[in-house]
Design an enzyme around this catalytic site. Structure first.
Site, PDB file in Angstrom:
ATOM      1  N   THR A 125      50.592  39.733  29.193  1.00  0.00           N
ATOM      2  CA  THR A 125      49.732  40.911  29.210  1.00  0.00           C
ATOM      3  C   THR A 125      50.269  42.034  28.328  1.00  0.00           C
ATOM      4  OG1 THR A 125      49.087  40.353  31.468  1.00  0.00           O
ATOM      5  CG2 THR A 125      48.612  42.592  30.722  1.00  0.00           C
ATOM      6  N   ALA A 129      45.530  43.955  25.780  1.00  0.00           N
ATOM      7  CA  ALA A 129      45.168  42.537  25.901  1.00  0.00           C
ATOM      8  C   ALA A 129      45.592  42.030  27.277  1.00  0.00           C
ATOM      9  CB  ALA A 129      45.836  41.714  24.801  1.00  0.00           C
ATOM     10  N   SER A 131      42.907  40.243  30.124  1.00  0.00           N
ATOM     11  CA  SER A 131      42.111  39.026  30.243  1.00  0.00           C
ATOM     12  C   SER A 131      41.800  38.412  28.879  1.00  0.00           C
ATOM     13  CB  SER A 131      40.797  39.332  30.977  1.00  0.00           C
ATOM     14  OG  SER A 131      41.043  39.828  32.280  1.00  0.00           O
ATOM     15  N   GLN A 340      41.400  47.656  61.455  1.00  0.00           N
ATOM     16  CA  GLN A 340      40.341  48.217  62.293  1.00  0.00           C
ATOM     17  C   GLN A 340      40.501  47.770  63.748  1.00  0.00           C
ATOM     18  OE1 GLN A 340      38.436  50.366  60.814  1.00  0.00           O
ATOM     19  NE2 GLN A 340      37.125  50.917  62.538  1.00  0.00           N
ATOM     20  N   GLY A 343      43.197  49.778  65.372  1.00  0.00           N
ATOM     21  CA  GLY A 343      42.959  51.217  65.418  1.00  0.00           C
ATOM     22  C   GLY A 343      44.071  51.996  64.742  1.00  0.00           C
ATOM     23  N   GLU A 367      46.963  37.210  37.643  1.00  0.00           N
ATOM     24  CA  GLU A 367      46.676  35.783  37.454  1.00  0.00           C
ATOM     25  C   GLU A 367      45.188  35.545  37.168  1.00  0.00           C
ATOM     26  OE1 GLU A 367      49.065  33.852  37.134  1.00  0.00           O
ATOM     27  OE2 GLU A 367      50.723  34.723  38.237  1.00  0.00           O
ATOM     28  N   SER A 370      39.054  38.665  39.540  1.00  0.00           N
ATOM     29  CA  SER A 370      37.942  37.969  40.194  1.00  0.00           C
ATOM     30  C   SER A 370      36.802  37.717  39.206  1.00  0.00           C
ATOM     31  CB  SER A 370      37.430  38.794  41.378  1.00  0.00           C
ATOM     32  OG  SER A 370      38.383  38.819  42.422  1.00  0.00           O
TER      33      SER A 370
END
Length: 387
Positions: A125, A129, A131, A340, A343, A367, A370
Site C-alpha cells: 500500500t 495506491a 486497492s 448493547q 448496556g 486485505e 468490502s
C-alpha cells in the site's frame, strides 16, 4: 456432506485455544493500558509457541513448517485470534510468500524466520495506491546487476519490529489489450539497508500495540538475488498470497465474534432486572439468537472455503472474497449488539467488548475493502455468463 474434524484437527484447535487463554489473553490489560508490547514478552510467547509446534505451522514441511492443510490452519488461526492482534501475532505464522524463496534467499531470509530469529513485514500500500495496485509509484530501476528503489509505502504492519520487508515495486510497463500496464515485481529487502527509513506511522482507533509504519525508499540498492520470482511476476505473487490472507481475516473475525457473543450471553444470563435474567426478555434474547445465527453462517462459510482451498477448487478467489466480506461485516454487527446487550458495562474496559468493537472496524478495510470483495464476486458472476 461430512462436517466432522479429525482427531488431529480437534487437538490442534484445543491446543491453539488453550494457548490463547493461558498465554495471550492474560496480557491484554497491560497492552490496552500501555499500548506497547514488551519485547521480552513477545519473545517469551514465541518460545512457548515454538515448543508446542504452533510457530510457522502454515509453512511447508520442506522448509521446516508443520505443513497444515488449510482447514487445520484455519482452526489454529481461530483459536489464537480470540486475543488482541498484537498478542496473537507473537505466535508467528510467516507470510506464505516466503515459501517461494530460492538460492541465497533461503539462508538469508527464510531459514532465520523459521528459526524464530527474524520477522518479516509486507509492503504494497502507498499513499496514492491502495486497492489500485496498478497505481503503484514505488519504482525499482535496473542498475547493472542491481536494482535501485525509490518511493514510499504506508500502513505497513509492524515494520518497526521486523527485520526485512516483502516489497512490491513497479519495474517497468508492458502493453496489454487494455492499454499500458505496470510490471510489478517482488523483492526481499533488509530494513537496515542504506537509504531505507522506517518512519512512525499513524495513530489509529484499535489494535493497541500493533504498529503501522511508513517506509521511505531513497535510492535503496538491492541485488538481483533478492527478487522473488521473475521480473514482472509480482501480480502472480500477490494473487497467491491474497486469497489465504483474506481467509485469515475471516477466521480472525469469527473468533472475535464468538468471544464477544460469549460475553454477551453470560451477561444476559446473570444480569437481573425486574426479578429475572435480562436474557429472558425478547428485546435481549432475540438479538442474541440473531448473533448466534450470524456467527454460525460465518463459521460455515469460513470452514467451507478452507475446505475448498484444500480441494484446489476453481472458485477460490470469489470464495475467499465472500468469506472475508461476510465475516468482517458480521463481526461489526455482533460486536455492536454485544455492547448493547451489556448496556453501560459494554463500553467499560472491564469487559473486552469495547476493544473488540474498536478493533473490528479495520477488518472491513485491510486485505481488500468490502467494496473490493464485492467487485471480485460480482465480476465472476458476469464473467461466467460471458459479460
Amino acid at each position: 456432506m461430512d462436517f466432522s474434524l479429525t482427531e488431529e484437527q480437534v487437538m490442534l484447535s484445543k491446543t491453539a485455544r488453550n494457548f490463547c487463554e493461558t498465554e495471550l489473553i492474560p496480557h491484554e490489560a497491560l497492552l490496552e493500558r500501555t499500548s506497547e508490547l514488551p519485547r521480552e514478552l513477545e519473545l517469551d510467547i514465541r518460545r512457548k509457541a515454538m515448543a508446542l509446534g504452533l510457530h510457522a505451522c502454515n509453512m511447508p514441511e520442506s522448509v521446516g513448517g508443520a505443513a497444515l492443510d488449510c482447514v487445520s490452519f484455519t482452526l489454529v488461526e481461530k483459536g489464537l485470534s480470540r486475543a488482541s492482534l498484537a498478542l496473537a501475532e507473537c505466535v508467528r505464522r510467516p507470510n506464505n510468500i516466503l515459501a517461494a524463496c530460492q538460492g541465497e534467499q533461503i539462508a538469508h531470509f527464510l531459514e532465520p524466520v523459521m528459526r524464530g530469529e527474524k520477522r518479516e513485514c509486507i509492503a504494497m500500500t502507498e499513499p496514492d495506491a491502495g486497492s489500485d495496485l496498478k497505481g503503484m509509484k514505488t519504482r525499482a530501476v535496473k542498475d547493472g546487476s542491481d536494482w535501485i528503489i525509490n518511493g514510499t509505502k504506508h500502513f505497513i504492519s509492524n515494520a518497526q519490529n521486523s527485520d526485512f520487508v516483502i516489497l512490491f515495486a513497479a519495474t517497468g510497463e508492458e502493453e496489454t489489450s487494455s492499454g499500458p500496464r505496470k510490471r510489478i515485481s517482488c523483492f526481499l529487502v533488509d530494513l537496515d539497508t542504506p537509504g531505507l527509513e522506517v518512519a512512525r506511522g499513524y495513530d489509529h482507533m484499535g489494535h493497541r500495540g500493533y504498529y503501522n509504519n511508513i517506509l521511505n525508499f531513497d535510492s535503496v540498492r538491492v541485488e538481483n538475488w533478492q527478487m522473488v520470482g521473475g521480473e514482472g511476476e509480482g501480480f502472480k505473487v500477490v494473487s497467491d498470497w491474497l486469497g489465504p490472507g483474506r481467509l485469515t481475516v475471516a477466521a480472525v473475525c469469527v473468533a472475535r465474534a464468538e468471544r464477544a457473543f460469549e460475553v454477551a450471553v453470560d451477561f444476559a444470563a446473570q444480569r437481573k432486572q425486574f426479578g429475572q435474567p435480562i436474557g429472558k426478555f425478547q428485546g435481549i434474547s432475540f438479538p442474541l439468537a440473531d448473533m448466534a445465527t450470524d456467527i454460525r453462517i460465518g463459521d460455515l462459510l469460513l470452514m467451507n472455503t478452507a475446505w475448498k482451498v484444500d480441494q484446489s477448487a476453481p472458485t477460490i478467489a470469489e470464495d475467499c472474497a465472500m468469506a472475508k466480506v461476510w465475516c468482517s461485516e458480521m463481526l461489526g454487527r455482533v460486536a455492536d449488539q454485544a455492547i448493547q446487550t451489556c448496556g453501560g458495562m459494554g463500553v467499560m474496559a472491564d469487559l473486552p467488548l469495547e476493544r473488540i468493537y474498536r478493533d473490528a472496524r479495520v477488518e472491513r478495510i485491510w486485505e481488500g475493502t468490502s467494496e473490493i470483495q464485492r467487485h471480485i464476486i460480482s465480476r465472476q458472476l458476469m464473467r461466467v455468463r460471458g459479460a
